[in-house]
Scaffold this motif. Sequence first.
Motif, PDB file in Angstrom:
ATOM      1  N   VAL A   1     -21.743  -4.058  -0.311  1.00 28.47           N
ATOM      2  CA  VAL A   1     -22.054  -3.081  -1.350  1.00 28.47           C
ATOM      3  C   VAL A   1     -22.210  -1.721  -0.691  1.00 28.47           C
ATOM      4  O   VAL A   1     -22.446  -1.626   0.519  1.00 28.47           O
ATOM      5  CB  VAL A   1     -23.346  -3.444  -2.115  1.00 28.47           C
ATOM      6  CG1 VAL A   1     -23.161  -4.741  -2.891  1.00 28.47           C
ATOM      7  CG2 VAL A   1     -24.547  -3.563  -1.168  1.00 28.47           C
ATOM      8  N   GLU A   2     -22.082  -0.674  -1.497  1.00 30.18           N
ATOM      9  CA  GLU A   2     -22.282   0.684  -0.999  1.00 30.18           C
ATOM     10  C   GLU A   2     -23.499   1.281  -1.683  1.00 30.18           C
ATOM     11  O   GLU A   2     -23.549   1.392  -2.913  1.00 30.18           O
ATOM     12  CB  GLU A   2     -21.061   1.549  -1.258  1.00 30.18           C
ATOM     13  CG  GLU A   2     -21.147   2.928  -0.623  1.00 30.18           C
ATOM     14  CD  GLU A   2     -19.868   3.734  -0.792  1.00 30.18           C
ATOM     15  OE1 GLU A   2     -19.846   4.619  -1.675  1.00 30.18           O
ATOM     16  OE2 GLU A   2     -18.898   3.452  -0.060  1.00 30.18           O
ATOM     17  N   ILE A   3     -24.497   1.645  -0.884  1.00 28.12           N
ATOM     18  CA  ILE A   3     -25.753   2.187  -1.391  1.00 28.12           C
ATOM     19  C   ILE A   3     -26.193   3.305  -0.444  1.00 28.12           C
ATOM     20  O   ILE A   3     -26.131   3.137   0.773  1.00 28.12           O
ATOM     21  CB  ILE A   3     -26.836   1.090  -1.470  1.00 28.12           C
ATOM     22  CG1 ILE A   3     -26.407   0.000  -2.472  1.00 28.12           C
ATOM     23  CG2 ILE A   3     -28.179   1.671  -1.871  1.00 28.12           C
ATOM     24  CD1 ILE A   3     -27.398  -1.144  -2.603  1.00 28.12           C
ATOM     25  N   PRO A   4     -26.635   4.446  -0.964  1.00 28.41           N
ATOM     26  CA  PRO A   4     -26.984   5.573  -0.087  1.00 28.41           C
ATOM     27  C   PRO A   4     -28.298   5.389   0.665  1.00 28.41           C
ATOM     28  O   PRO A   4     -29.196   4.661   0.229  1.00 28.41           O
ATOM     29  CB  PRO A   4     -27.102   6.756  -1.056  1.00 28.41           C
ATOM     30  CG  PRO A   4     -26.497   6.298  -2.338  1.00 28.41           C
ATOM     31  CD  PRO A   4     -26.680   4.817  -2.379  1.00 28.41           C
TER      32      PRO A   4
ATOM     33  N   GLY B   1     -21.074   7.502  -8.027  1.00 24.68           N
ATOM     34  CA  GLY B   1     -20.109   6.983  -7.069  1.00 24.68           C
ATOM     35  C   GLY B   1     -20.071   5.475  -7.024  1.00 24.68           C
ATOM     36  O   GLY B   1     -19.070   4.870  -6.647  1.00 24.68           O
ATOM     37  N   THR B   2     -21.174   4.828  -7.395  1.00 31.88           N
ATOM     38  CA  THR B   2     -21.265   3.371  -7.395  1.00 31.88           C
ATOM     39  C   THR B   2     -22.461   2.937  -8.219  1.00 31.88           C
ATOM     40  O   THR B   2     -23.451   3.671  -8.329  1.00 31.88           O
ATOM     41  CB  THR B   2     -21.400   2.813  -5.965  1.00 31.88           C
ATOM     42  OG1 THR B   2     -21.626   1.398  -6.015  1.00 31.88           O
ATOM     43  CG2 THR B   2     -22.560   3.464  -5.236  1.00 31.88           C
ATOM     44  N   ASP B   3     -22.360   1.760  -8.822  1.00 30.81           N
ATOM     45  CA  ASP B   3     -23.519   1.174  -9.493  1.00 30.81           C
ATOM     46  C   ASP B   3     -23.910  -0.148  -8.834  1.00 30.81           C
ATOM     47  O   ASP B   3     -24.552  -1.001  -9.446  1.00 30.81           O
ATOM     48  CB  ASP B   3     -23.267   0.996 -10.989  1.00 30.81           C
ATOM     49  CG  ASP B   3     -22.092   0.088 -11.306  1.00 30.81           C
ATOM     50  OD1 ASP B   3     -21.473  -0.460 -10.362  1.00 30.81           O
ATOM     51  OD2 ASP B   3     -21.779  -0.084 -12.505  1.00 30.81           O
ATOM     52  N   ASP B   4     -23.559  -0.289  -7.541  1.00 32.62           N
ATOM     53  CA  ASP B   4     -23.885  -1.513  -6.803  1.00 32.62           C
ATOM     54  C   ASP B   4     -25.385  -1.788  -6.771  1.00 32.62           C
ATOM     55  O   ASP B   4     -25.820  -2.940  -6.685  1.00 32.62           O
ATOM     56  CB  ASP B   4     -23.369  -1.421  -5.361  1.00 32.62           C
ATOM     57  CG  ASP B   4     -21.859  -1.549  -5.263  1.00 32.62           C
ATOM     58  OD1 ASP B   4     -21.232  -1.950  -6.261  1.00 32.62           O
ATOM     59  OD2 ASP B   4     -21.312  -1.244  -4.179  1.00 32.62           O
ATOM     60  N   GLY B   5     -26.180  -0.729  -6.826  1.00 29.88           N
ATOM     61  CA  GLY B   5     -27.622  -0.900  -6.731  1.00 29.88           C
ATOM     62  C   GLY B   5     -28.246  -1.600  -7.926  1.00 29.88           C
ATOM     63  O   GLY B   5     -29.344  -2.160  -7.819  1.00 29.88           O
ATOM     64  N   LEU B   6     -27.541  -1.605  -9.063  1.00 32.30           N
ATOM     65  CA  LEU B   6     -28.109  -2.247 -10.244  1.00 32.30           C
ATOM     66  C   LEU B   6     -28.281  -3.744 -10.050  1.00 32.30           C
ATOM     67  O   LEU B   6     -29.219  -4.344 -10.577  1.00 32.30           O
ATOM     68  CB  LEU B   6     -27.223  -1.976 -11.472  1.00 32.30           C
ATOM     69  CG  LEU B   6     -27.207  -0.536 -11.983  1.00 32.30           C
ATOM     70  CD1 LEU B   6     -26.261  -0.417 -13.169  1.00 32.30           C
ATOM     71  CD2 LEU B   6     -28.609  -0.070 -12.370  1.00 32.30           C
TER      72      LEU B   6
END
Length: 228
Positions: free
Chosen positions: A136-139, A211-216
């Motif tokens: 996953v991509e998370i900042p 940029g991404t909703d992977d964190g959800l």
Amino acid sequence: MTVAVVSFGGSNCDRDVAKALRRIDVPADTVWYKDEEEVADADGVVLPGGFSYGDYLRAGAMAARTPVMERVRNRVDDGAPVLGICNGAQILCESDVVQGAYAQNLSARFRCEPVRLRVETTDTPFTRRFDEGDTVEIPIAHAEGRYVPDDLDALIDDDRVLFRYVDENGEPTDEANPNGSVDNIAGIVGGSRNVAAMMPHPERASHPLLGTDDGLDVLAGFSDPSDG
């Protein structure tokens, strides 16, 4: 389920976390750290990112010694999901809710950028929607994000590494490690597995416009398992 997002003086990601949780229909309220009973009554707890008490002494050290942390420990002991994000992860370590410590980045610079993470275990509320090995991509956004475990072998043997920093091929290389964390560790779980500490910010990966909703899928650890 109602989640208490605990705000300390200097927290700055509390509202973002609450908003991200509401996006997945998880009721969430920001709760001032002195309102201990609201934390005690919550079904889940988030310690959000920011700079509690200005990061004096060490990041998270002063917040870890506030009375509300006894309420947080009680919620962990009761089996409620508890997540520490960035400064919240530092607070969990400083209060010995999870093992290890966070030190200054090896670069001695504040790092604020997207990173790639590999899911190392799915036996937690926060990774149950993933398969082991998913990326996953998370900042990230931190200056003291270098995780140093008390006992690396125990973490690995007990399957308590949550995420590792990895490259585009899913490999935990030195180049993919933004802060020098031991063994590329980006997140861990406690012994009871319902409490997790992670340096990346899932609430900043909660909408396609970001940029991404992977964190959800990480924050979905606060939703009912029957919801998917």
